[in-house]
Structure formats: C-alpha cells, structure tokens
Design a protein around this motif. Structure first.
Motif, PDB file in Angstrom:
ATOM      1  N   LEU A  28      37.039  45.196  47.228  1.00 49.97           N
ATOM      2  CA  LEU A  28      36.556  45.894  46.037  1.00 49.97           C
ATOM      3  C   LEU A  28      35.056  45.700  45.858  1.00 49.97           C
ATOM      4  N   LEU A  29      34.589  44.483  46.064  1.00 50.74           N
ATOM      5  CA  LEU A  29      33.163  44.206  45.926  1.00 50.74           C
ATOM      6  C   LEU A  29      32.371  44.854  47.057  1.00 50.74           C
ATOM      7  N   GLY A  30      33.008  45.007  48.217  1.00 52.90           N
ATOM      8  CA  GLY A  30      32.380  45.750  49.306  1.00 52.90           C
ATOM      9  C   GLY A  30      32.215  47.215  48.941  1.00 52.90           C
ATOM     10  N   ALA A  31      33.236  47.805  48.319  1.00 52.47           N
ATOM     11  CA  ALA A  31      33.139  49.195  47.860  1.00 52.47           C
ATOM     12  C   ALA A  31      32.033  49.334  46.816  1.00 52.47           C
ATOM     13  N   ALA A  32      31.896  48.345  45.939  1.00 54.03           N
ATOM     14  CA  ALA A  32      30.821  48.370  44.943  1.00 54.03           C
ATOM     15  C   ALA A  32      29.452  48.299  45.614  1.00 54.03           C
ATOM     16  N   ALA A  33      29.340  47.482  46.671  1.00 56.12           N
ATOM     17  CA  ALA A  33      28.083  47.389  47.409  1.00 56.12           C
ATOM     18  C   ALA A  33      27.750  48.713  48.091  1.00 56.12           C
ATOM     19  N   LEU A  34      28.771  49.396  48.617  1.00 54.25           N
ATOM     20  CA  LEU A  34      28.559  50.717  49.208  1.00 54.25           C
ATOM     21  C   LEU A  34      28.048  51.702  48.156  1.00 54.25           C
ATOM     22  N   MET A  35      28.616  51.629  46.961  1.00 55.18           N
ATOM     23  CA  MET A  35      28.141  52.476  45.861  1.00 55.18           C
ATOM     24  C   MET A  35      26.680  52.193  45.556  1.00 55.18           C
ATOM     25  N   ALA A  36      26.317  50.910  45.530  1.00 51.50           N
ATOM     26  CA  ALA A  36      24.932  50.536  45.239  1.00 51.50           C
ATOM     27  C   ALA A  36      23.986  51.071  46.310  1.00 51.50           C
ATOM     28  N   LEU A  37      24.364  50.925  47.580  1.00 51.84           N
ATOM     29  CA  LEU A  37      23.533  51.439  48.675  1.00 51.84           C
ATOM     30  C   LEU A  37      23.389  52.956  48.584  1.00 51.84           C
ATOM     31  N   TYR A  38      24.495  53.620  48.281  1.00 52.64           N
ATOM     32  CA  TYR A  38      24.476  55.078  48.177  1.00 52.64           C
ATOM     33  C   TYR A  38      23.547  55.527  47.043  1.00 52.64           C
ATOM     34  N   MET A  91      40.575  38.334  49.854  1.00 54.17           N
ATOM     35  CA  MET A  91      40.280  39.469  50.719  1.00 54.17           C
ATOM     36  C   MET A  91      40.283  40.780  49.937  1.00 54.17           C
ATOM     37  N   PHE A  92      41.202  40.904  48.976  1.00 55.22           N
ATOM     38  CA  PHE A  92      41.214  42.112  48.157  1.00 55.22           C
ATOM     39  C   PHE A  92      39.965  42.168  47.276  1.00 55.22           C
ATOM     40  N   ALA A  93      39.566  41.020  46.729  1.00 57.41           N
ATOM     41  CA  ALA A  93      38.331  40.975  45.939  1.00 57.41           C
ATOM     42  C   ALA A  93      37.134  41.375  46.793  1.00 57.41           C
ATOM     43  N   TYR A  94      37.083  40.856  48.024  1.00 56.57           N
ATOM     44  CA  TYR A  94      35.976  41.199  48.923  1.00 56.57           C
ATOM     45  C   TYR A  94      35.934  42.694  49.205  1.00 56.57           C
ATOM     46  N   GLY A 137      36.959  43.489  40.939  1.00 53.84           N
ATOM     47  CA  GLY A 137      36.735  42.575  42.064  1.00 53.84           C
ATOM     48  C   GLY A 137      36.421  41.172  41.596  1.00 53.84           C
ATOM     49  N   PHE A 138      35.634  41.064  40.527  1.00 54.32           N
ATOM     50  CA  PHE A 138      35.290  39.748  39.987  1.00 54.32           C
ATOM     51  C   PHE A 138      36.520  39.049  39.432  1.00 54.32           C
ATOM     52  N   ALA A 139      37.417  39.821  38.799  1.00 60.40           N
ATOM     53  CA  ALA A 139      38.652  39.230  38.278  1.00 60.40           C
ATOM     54  C   ALA A 139      39.480  38.643  39.417  1.00 60.40           C
ATOM     55  N   PHE A 140      39.630  39.409  40.521  1.00 61.02           N
ATOM     56  CA  PHE A 140      40.380  38.893  41.665  1.00 61.02           C
ATOM     57  C   PHE A 140      39.649  37.724  42.319  1.00 61.02           C
ATOM     58  N   LEU A 141      38.319  37.765  42.335  1.00 59.75           N
ATOM     59  CA  LEU A 141      37.540  36.642  42.869  1.00 59.75           C
ATOM     60  C   LEU A 141      37.814  35.377  42.067  1.00 59.75           C
TER      61      LEU A 141
END
Length: 262
Positions: free
Chosen positions: A137-147, A132-135, A171-175
């Motif tokens: 962080l990766l969600g925040a990265a996706a928001l950055m990409a959209l922005y 869930m923590f990885a998700y 995020g990938f490390a936690f994944l």
C-alpha cells in the motif's frame, strides 16, 4: 510443489495482470477486475503450495518475502482501481510486481524447510504478512507521489491527493499492526518486546516518517509538493528497513532480523 514451477504460475499471473491493466485503460472495468483477480488467485495458489511443500510459511528469506510483495502489489492496485477508478495504478503495480518476480526467477533465495526456533512463533507469519501488505500500500502511495511530481502534466486534483492520503493512512495502520505483532513475537521468542536491534531501529524511523507525513498533511494541507517529497523519502527509509539493513555493518552477525540466505 517445487520452486521450479514458479515460472509457470508467475507467467500465467503476469499475463492476466497485463490483460487487466490493458482492460482498465480501455474502460472495461469488469474485465480488468476479473482478470486481475484471477491472476492473484493463480499467484496465491503457488504461495499456498510452497507453504505446504516447505511445511512452514514462505517468509524466511528475502526471496520468500518478495513472493508476498509481488502478490500484494497488484492487490493494492486492484483495490485502488475498484474504489477510485484510477486506471494507471494497475499498470504500475503490475510492472513493479514483474520486477520482483524477475528478481526471484534469477535469484530465488528459497531454501530448506528448517526454521530456527525463534521463527516458529505463531506471531511470525501474521507479523510478516501484515508488513508486506503495508509495504504494498505504501509502495502504491509512493508511485502516486512520483506520478504527481514528475509525470502528471496537468495540475493534480483534490481526489488524487485524497487517494494518496488514503493509501498512506491504511498502509500506516497495517504498518502499526505489523509492529505490534512483531513486538508480541519478540516477547515470545526472546523475552522482550523491543531491543533497538538495527531492524527495529529502522522500523521505528520508518514509522515516524509516515506519521510525520500524516501530521504534515493535516497541518499544511496546501503544501502538496513538500508532502509528496516527504512520502518519497519515507518510502526510501522503508526500503532501508526492509532489505537495506542486510548491508549495514552494524547488522552483520548481530541482528536477528536480517533475512536468512541459507
């Protein structure tokens, strides 16, 4: 503690997170960090109370995992803000957390204390919590990409791409740790580390998608637009891994990983 109290804890936490996001825009860093942190403590106190009440970690159903995601999103936001002073991230992470909180209010999916034997492993809780923590962080990265792709009017800076890459790397490390914990859990519960169950298959696809992004950024550091699109596609695959497989015919009645709804 009963589920009926969730709305009160959530309302207090959301008001504090909104205050923190507003303070960030007003360049009041101390207020932003303090109110966001207090909101996280309020929300986490409900998770702990539910853990005690259910006599098990609240990780069994989709609704219960949404609790963790709603908590980790602002946590990821405050980490990014405190490290890089990127003020809009608190607003977006708060909005996303509100969406998941509202879903849980109208469709809670919080159920009995009973856990099936496979979920009683000591590896179960760290596996899901780390995921869930990885998700988040990766969600925040996706928001950055959209922005960066659709909303930023001026050219993106090197720092903005670095922030995105750092979110993906951590995020990938936690994944990866989540997958390892899951393999240990599977070995203890079912006698094998990996079985290419639909959930495991999509977990592998997601893992390779983010690995591809990392390697692409290393090999083609100037091709920003392609990399950002890869990141969005990877996050879509992540959603398929998280909840989309519940609707796949191949997972119905055969996957041990689909979230329980009863």
């Amino acid at each position: 503690m009963t589920w009926n109290a969730f709305i009160y804890f959530a309302l207090i936490a959301v008001l504090l997170w909104i205050t923190g996001a507003y303070a960030a825009w007003k360049e009041k860093k101390t207020l932003a960090l303090t109110t966001t942190a207090i909101g996280l403590l309020v929300f986490f106190s409900f998770i702990i109370a539910m853990w005690i009440s259910l006599e098990r970690p609240p990780l069994r159903t989709m609704g219960e995992t949404r609790l963790w995601y709603s908590f980790f999103l602002p946590l990821a936001g405050i980490i990014v803000y405190s490290r890089w002073r990127y003020k809009w991230i608190l607003t977006f992470s708060t909005l996303m957390a509100i969406v998941f909180i509202c879903i849980n209010i109208f469709k809670p999916e919080i159920h009995s204390k009973t856990l099936m034997p496979a979920l009683q492993s000591s590896w179960f809780a760290p596996h899901v919590i780390v995921y869930m923590f990885a998700y988040a962080l990766l969600g925040a990265a996706a928001l950055m990409a959209l922005y960066l792709l659709f909303f930023k009017k001026s050219p993106a800076t090197a720092q903005e791409y670095d922030i995105t890459d750092n979110l993906v790397n951590v995020g990938f490390a936690f994944l990866t740790f989540g997958m390892l914990f899951g393999a240990l859990w599977a070995k203890e519960a079912w006698g094998h580390y990996w079985s290419w169950d639909p959930k495991e298959t999509w977990a592998a696809i997601t893992w390779f998608a983010y690995l591809s992004y990392i390697h692409y950024r290393l090999g083609y550091p100037k091709n920003h637009k392609t990399a950002l699109w890869m990141l969005i596609i990877a996050f879509i695959l992540l959603q398929m891994c998280w909840w989309g497989i519940n609707y796949l015919p191949s997972a119905q009645g055969s996957s041990v990983h689909t979230y329980s709804t009863s």
